[in-house]
Design a protein around this motif. Sequence first.
Motif, mmCIF file in Angstrom:
data_model
loop_
_atom_site.group_PDB
_atom_site.id
_atom_site.type_symbol
_atom_site.label_atom_id
_atom_site.label_comp_id
_atom_site.label_asym_id
_atom_site.label_seq_id
_atom_site.Cartn_x
_atom_site.Cartn_y
_atom_site.Cartn_z
ATOM 1 N N GLY A 97 45.429 -33.856 12.615
ATOM 2 C CA GLY A 97 45.993 -32.632 13.162
ATOM 3 C C GLY A 97 44.958 -31.619 13.617
ATOM 4 N N ALA A 98 43.682 -31.979 13.549
ATOM 5 C CA ALA A 98 42.623 -31.052 13.964
ATOM 6 C C ALA A 98 42.419 -31.083 15.477
ATOM 7 N N GLU A 99 41.917 -29.967 15.989
ATOM 8 C CA GLU A 99 41.499 -29.902 17.389
ATOM 9 C C GLU A 99 40.113 -30.537 17.430
ATOM 10 N N GLU B 84 36.909 -19.731 6.143
ATOM 11 C CA GLU B 84 37.876 -18.630 6.141
ATOM 12 C C GLU B 84 37.109 -17.408 6.611
ATOM 13 N N TYR C 286 38.134 -28.939 14.223
ATOM 14 C CA TYR C 286 38.570 -27.814 13.398
ATOM 15 C C TYR C 286 40.075 -27.910 13.168
ATOM 16 N N ASN C 287 40.450 -27.906 11.909
ATOM 17 C CA ASN C 287 41.858 -27.924 11.525
ATOM 18 C C ASN C 287 42.200 -26.521 11.028
ATOM 19 N N ARG C 288 42.862 -25.740 11.860
ATOM 20 C CA ARG C 288 43.204 -24.357 11.504
ATOM 21 C C ARG C 288 44.075 -24.285 10.250
ATOM 22 N N GLU C 289 44.936 -25.269 10.090
ATOM 23 C CA GLU C 289 45.871 -25.266 8.967
ATOM 24 C C GLU C 289 45.156 -25.357 7.616
ATOM 25 N N THR C 290 44.149 -26.240 7.532
ATOM 26 C CA THR C 290 43.450 -26.434 6.251
ATOM 27 C C THR C 290 42.120 -25.695 6.191
ATOM 28 N N HIS D 14 42.225 -34.016 6.128
ATOM 29 C CA HIS D 14 41.903 -32.736 6.765
ATOM 30 C C HIS D 14 41.590 -32.897 8.250
#
Length: 143
Positions: free
Chosen positions: A12-14, A88, A50-54, A9
Amino acid sequence: MASQDIKSHRAGAEVIIGDAACRKKSVELLEELGLPKGLLPMEDIQEFGYNRETGFMWLVQGKKKVEHTFKKIKQTVSYASEVTAFVEKGKLMKIMGVKTKELMLWLSVVEVYVPEASPDKVTFKTGTGLSDTFDAAAFALGE
């Protein structure tokens, strides 16, 4: 949750480094999610991710843990050196690293949500299944 899961998770996070930038980014995320901006009053934040995708987010603070008392509701909350959650709209779920003091016991907070029907309320759910609802104003920035 296994650390292997967490690593996937984080990929790929910012990632933001530095206290001022991390505080700003965490407040922006809470606001975007429709949650009170003062919900995570951590100190000396060294990393925010923060990973927007997950929907996975985390905060790492310099101290081992920080205790904060929300004065309006006389509730003490402990934040571990690392706090993680899946987010979410209107919710923090599968929270790790946050505990609330009830009488003499520290209970893990596993979920925080703001019901769509009453955005002025915040409900906290513990690992024991107990939940409590408070006015969102108690978690305004600087409270």
